[in-house]
Structure formats: structure tokens, C-alpha cells
Motif scaffolding. Structure first.
Motif: not given
Length: 309
Positions: A244-260
Motif C-alpha cells: 500500500v505504501i508503494g502504490v500510494a507513493a506512485v499514485l501521488i507521484r512521490k516514489e522517488l521520496l521513498l528512499p528518504l
């Protein structure tokens, strides 16, 4: 409730590891049920973002439940093989990626995302293409699809590896959820998103409702999961929440913030991969028997020794 002792968890290299083996697991079932009750009551079930998040939660939850069921009920410590898990995760990730890229309900005419620490923070995946014309378009879509798949699989597995520590997976995912929820709320408002230089994404306000339900369920679970834990979420919870965290980040275009945002999860995953690779080549363990192979506990032990000396 099933107990961890039957599940054959990986050894964590810490003194209370043996005690944790007797801790009940599969508590993620209650997390999923809590989220679904809130979602059914308060979410717009016709919204494409909610549909994708619900599918992710249930799909990953079913995958984790199958793994836990084999380990606990069938008393088979192996559970699902890595290949079977990866196939299940890849199938979902591919479906999500295709939907995000080609659904008319999601605005993807620009394949953009957000870069951290940069004022002009929009990054367009088309910049990665060395080709022009139609070939460049195909290359861009391929790169975007691949990124979505990698993000979903990486998040799901990283949270899964972190599960088992008292309150660690539940607490950290709840914090990540709060941040993603805040980004989704700001991004759904054209005024606030423009003022804060965040991509405006109409309809993502529904993501806030879903994430709020998840954070509430995790916070409630945390009461029973803090040290010494009375229950662990198991694969059924960790795979679902990570997905869910991965999909939510993709949907709101914040996937490149995930390493942080997910630094704890990714450091744990890197630690495990390094140790497995080292053992495969040398047939020796990378850490001493009395040392912790878990990154957060390694930091805690280091700080404690530093304080005592």
C-alpha cells in the motif's frame, strides 16, 4: 492465535530472539479488517485511487496470509518460496503499473514525479530517453512502468524484512503513512499545491482517507506490538502495508521520496542482501553470533556501548 515458534522466523542475533519465537503472529489480519471497515464506511469506492489501494491491500494480504498459513497451520517453516512470492508481487505490480499508465481516470499525459531537496522539483521520465519521436515515447513508458513495478515490490519486501521487531514495522509505517497522507492532501488542492510547488493531482484527496484508515489501524495495533510485543503482524500484514505504501507513493507521484521516507526499511533490506551475498561467496556469516544482524538494533547496541564507555 498462531504462535511465532511454529513459523521458524529468521534469527535476529539479539538476546530476546528466542522469547520472540513464542509470540503470536498473523496480527496483520486484524489490521486489514480494520482498514477495510473504515474504507467501506468513508471512502468513495468508485474512485480509481481507492480501487487500486484496496486491490493492493487484499492481494498482498492474501499472499502474506498464504505464506503464514503454510508456516503456522501446515507447520512448514519454508512457507511460500521466494519465486512464488515474487510472482505474486510482480503480477500485482504489473497490473497497477498498466492501470496507472493507461487508465483514462488517471492523468498521466506527463510522466512526472517529485525530486527531494530541489526547488524545481518536478522530474519527467521522458528526460531518461535517449531517443526521439515515437521510439522515445515507448522508451519513456517502459521506464515508467519498470519504476512503478520496482517501487511496489521493493516497498512490500522491505517492510516484510523489518517485521518482527517490537513496534518497528507498525510504528515506522504509520509515520510514513502520515507523511504520504499530507502530500496527498496538499496535492489534491490546487491552491496549496501551487503555493508549495507540489504537483496538483485532482482526485488524490481520496488517498488521504485510505491512508488515514491505515494509520489508525497501525496505531491501534502498535498498542499490542510495542516491547515486549504481544503479537506480530506477520507476512499478512507486512506485505500488505508495504504494498500500500508503494502504490500510494506512485499514485501521488512521490516514489522517488521513498528512499528518504522508508530509510529504515531499505537499510534493513540492503543489510540482508549484503549478508546473504557475503555468505553465498564465503560460506561465513558477516556478523558474529553475539552481534545483531538487524540494522536498527545494531544502531541501538552501538549507541548503548558508546554511552557506557
Amino acid at each position: 492465535m498462531p504462535e511465532k515458534e511454529q513459523q521458524g522466523e529468521r534469527h535476529l542475533g539479539i538476546k530476546d530472539a528466542d522469547a520472540k519465537k513464542k509470540t503470536p503472529t498473523m496480527g496483520g489480519v486484524f489490521i486489514i479488517l480494520s482498514i477495510m471497515v473504515s474504507v467501506l464506511l468513508f471512502c468513495d469506492l468508485s474512485n480509481i485511487y481507492n480501487i487500486l489501494l484496496i486491490v493492493t491491500l487484499l492481494w498482498m494480504g492474501a499472499l502474506g496470509f498464504t505464506d503464514d498459513y503454510i508456516k503456522v497451520i501446515k507447520n512448514n517453516k519454508a512457507g511460500l518460496s521466494k519465486k512464488q512470492k515474487l510472482i505474486g508481487q510482480f503480477t500485482l505490480a504489473l497490473g497497477i503499473a498498466l492501470t496507472v499508465c493507461f487508465s483514462p481516470s488517471i492523468d498521466t499525459h506527463k510522466r512526472i514525479t517529485t525530486l527531494p531537496f530541489i526547488k524545481a522539483n518536478e522530474f519527467d521520465y521522458s528526460w531518461l530517453s535517449p531517443f526521439s519521436g515515437q521510439v522515445g515515447v515507448y522508451f519513456t513508458w517502459g521506464a515508467y512502468l519498470l519504476m512503478i513495478i520496482l517501487v511496489i515490490i521493493a516497498c512490500s519486501n522491505s517492510v516484510n524484512l523489518t517485521d518482527g521487531m517490537d513496534g518497528l514495522a507498525a510504528g515506522t509505517t504509520a509515520i510514513v503513512g502520515v507523511v504520504l497522507g499530507a502530500f496527498a492532501w496538499v496535492g489534491s488542492n490546487i491552491i496549496y499545491s501551487d503555493y508549495l510547488s507540489i504537483s496538483y493531482l485532482p482526485g488524490t484527496g481520496e488517498v488521504v482517507v485510505f491512508i488515514s484508515a491505515m494509520v489508525g489501524a497501525l496505531t491501534g495495533f502498535l498498542w499490542f506490538n510495542t516491547s515486549k510485543a504481544e503479537v506480530f503482524m506477520g507476512d499478512v500484514g507486512s506485505l500488505a502495508i508495504g504494498g500500500v505504501i508503494g502504490v500510494a507513493a506512485v499514485l501521488i507521484r512521490k516514489e522517488l521520496l521513498l528512499p528518504l521516507l522508508c530509510g529504515v526499511f531499505f537499510s534493513e533490506a540492503v543489510s540482508v542482501m549484503l549478508q546473504n551475498s557475503y555468505f553465498a561467496f564465503t560460506k561465513k556469516k558477516m556478523v558474529r553470533e553475539d552481534a545483531s544482524s538487524n540494522v536498527p538494533h545494531s544502531i541501538t547496541i552501538f549507541k548503548l556501548k558508546e554511552f557506557l564507555h
